[in-house]
Structures are given as C-alpha cells and as structure tokens.
Scaffold this active site. Sequence first.
Site, PDB file in Angstrom:
ATOM      1  N   LYS A 112      27.213  43.078 -19.738  1.00  0.00           N
ATOM      2  CA  LYS A 112      27.741  44.442 -19.588  1.00  0.00           C
ATOM      3  C   LYS A 112      27.843  44.800 -18.110  1.00  0.00           C
ATOM      4  O   LYS A 112      28.832  45.385 -17.667  1.00  0.00           O
ATOM      5  CB  LYS A 112      26.858  45.440 -20.345  1.00  0.00           C
TER       6      LYS A 112
ATOM      7  N   GLN B  45      20.054  49.595 -24.740  1.00  0.00           N
ATOM      8  CA  GLN B  45      20.216  48.317 -25.443  1.00  0.00           C
ATOM      9  C   GLN B  45      19.255  48.247 -26.634  1.00  0.00           C
ATOM     10  O   GLN B  45      18.049  48.450 -26.476  1.00  0.00           O
ATOM     11  CB  GLN B  45      19.961  47.152 -24.469  1.00  0.00           C
TER      12      GLN B  45
ATOM     13  N   ASP C 239      28.284  54.102 -26.601  1.00  0.00           N
ATOM     14  CA  ASP C 239      28.170  53.185 -27.748  1.00  0.00           C
ATOM     15  C   ASP C 239      28.783  53.811 -29.006  1.00  0.00           C
ATOM     16  O   ASP C 239      29.029  53.109 -29.988  1.00  0.00           O
ATOM     17  CB  ASP C 239      26.680  52.890 -28.040  1.00  0.00           C
TER      18      ASP C 239
END
Length: 282
Positions: free
Chosen positions: A51, A95, A118
């Site tokens: 990422k 995460q 997200d």
Amino acid sequence: MAIIDGKQISTDIKNEVKKEVIELLDKGIQPCLAVILVGENPASQVYVRNKKRACEYCGIKSLSYELPESTSEEELLALIDSLNLDPDCNGILVQLPLPKHIDEDKVLLRIKPEKDVDGFHPYNVGLLSIGKAQLKACTPAGCIELIKRSGVDITGKKCVVVGRSNIVGKPVGMLLLAENGTVITCHSKTKDLAEVCRQADILVAAIGKPKFITGDMVSDGVVVIDVGINRMDDGKLCGDVDFESVEPKASHITPVPGGVGPMTIAMLMQNCLIACKKQKAM
Ligand code: NDP
C-alpha cells in the site's frame, strides 16, 4: 475467450490517479493516507508495504504507524481520533486483522466516514446500499471495474454472486445492482447452487474454497470474476474457480493471481483521491 488482465487494469487506474494527483499538486494539495498496522502479522506487513509503494507510485503521501502488538484499544482509538482531526490526513486505513484484545468493529466505527478509504464504515455501507456510494469497499469496486473495463455491459445481465460476506459478497451484489444487473446472491445454504450458477451471465466467486466453481457449474459465454485467494500445499495461489475447466466456457475470466488481487490497492488509491477532493471541496 479473454483473460481479464487485472495487473494491466490496476496499473491503468493507478496511472489515472497519478495524473489527477499531479494536477492537485499544482494547486498545492497532496492527498495523504495514514496506514496503521498493529502487531507483526507477516501477511499484514506485506499488504502494508504494498500500500505504501502504491502511494509512492501515485504521488500520494503516506503516513505509517507501526504499533506494537501490546498497543491498547484506547491508544489505537486515540491515534484514530487525532488523525480524524488532522486536516492534512485524507484517508485512514487500519490493517486487519487486529490483535484479539482490540475490538475491530469499535475501531472501524471510530474512523470518520469521510476518511474511511476501505469503505467498511456502516455509514459508507449504508450509502452503498441506497446507491449513493462515495467510498466503496475496494475489492468489490475492483470487481466492477474489471467487468466494465473488459467492455462488458452489466445492464440487464443475470449476475450470480457466490458468497455473502460483508467485505466482498454483499457489497459486490449491491454494486452490480447499482449497475442495473439482475442479482442473485448465494451462500452456504443455497439449494441447487450449480443450477443457479448456470443461469449466470456474470458470475462472481467469493467463497474462500479452492477451485470450488467447476466447468459443469457454468454456461457458455459466462463472465467470471474470481475473488478467491487460496494458498495451496505447494505454496501456489489459486482462486475459488477451477480455471482449467471453467476457462474454455467463459467469454471473459480473471486469473489468480493477476486478476482481482491487484485491483484492491488500485481502488484504495482511487478512494484516497476521492476522499481528498471531497474534503478540499474540489
Ligand atoms: P468469508 O469466509 O467471509 O465468506 C465466504 C462466503 O462463501 C460466505 O458467505 C459463505 O456462506 C460462502 N460459502 C462458503 N461455502 C459455501 C458453499 N459450499 N456454497 C456456497 N457458498 C459458500 O470470505 P470472504 O468473503 O472474506 O473472502 C472470500 C474469498 O475472497 C477468500 O478466498 C478471500 O481470501 C478472498 N478475498 C480476496 C480479496 C482480494 O483482494 N482479491 C479481498 C478479500 C477476500 P455463509 O455466509 O452461508 O457462511
């Protein structure tokens, strides 16, 4: 038959993001993503590294918070609160999975919906369900891009999604519906699954079982999107679709790896750009 090249399509999307970021930089604005990793899960470390690399490629600033396993829920929530308030931070990504002593739902709820790149916050899920999504969950949004950029029109097509998880199956179904597909969502209690799958013009597999969808379960000309990522005993990755038997019947199909996998990060980059532009009212 065409194999859908997820690597190429994800690169195209990252290049589009990069181009827009360059235009923003000219105006003195740089999108910024904060990535939070708690603990030392090796798979998570790889995802986080990828990422950060994608951010670098697109010109997006990345702030990295690598916290020890012992971090308390309160400490993590306090960090999220401060990033929520920071006008220079446009996106916050925690995460997953988190260590067991931290309540994931509580953490995801704490992220300001405008910064939820997200797309997991119930507010964003709600917008998705009423067809007004702004920040869409990345993997599901990636599936739709793969279909559309392969020149397949979803309108009026019979779409069968196998899997109903909150992070893949359900949002894929809602996005296909928003594209005017006729959607059937299947799960472990679905009766006559093979018969339902054979009705599909577009089939999305998000099951988590290697090679589960076989050639006898699909009809000629089907478009197949395989979300599954399964690690086999020999260390190789394989999807939820038995590529060998399904591919000869499909008009379009994604491989694993190189299909849906690379799309998730590309869509994350797109979400960072969308979040930044929205926050800066551009
Ligand atoms: P989950 O385990 O959360 O969900 C699996 C779904 O499949 C459930 O809805 C389950 O039904 C359904 N299912 C299980 N067995 C059957 C069966 N025999 N017949 C029909 N349906 C069945 O998985 P996820 O949605 O999180 O992930 C799915 C796959 O996608 C995994 O391989 C995962 O690794 C991969 N993935 C890939 C990503 C990417 O970036 N490419 C991102 C996220 C996931 P029920 O609800 O009834 O239990």
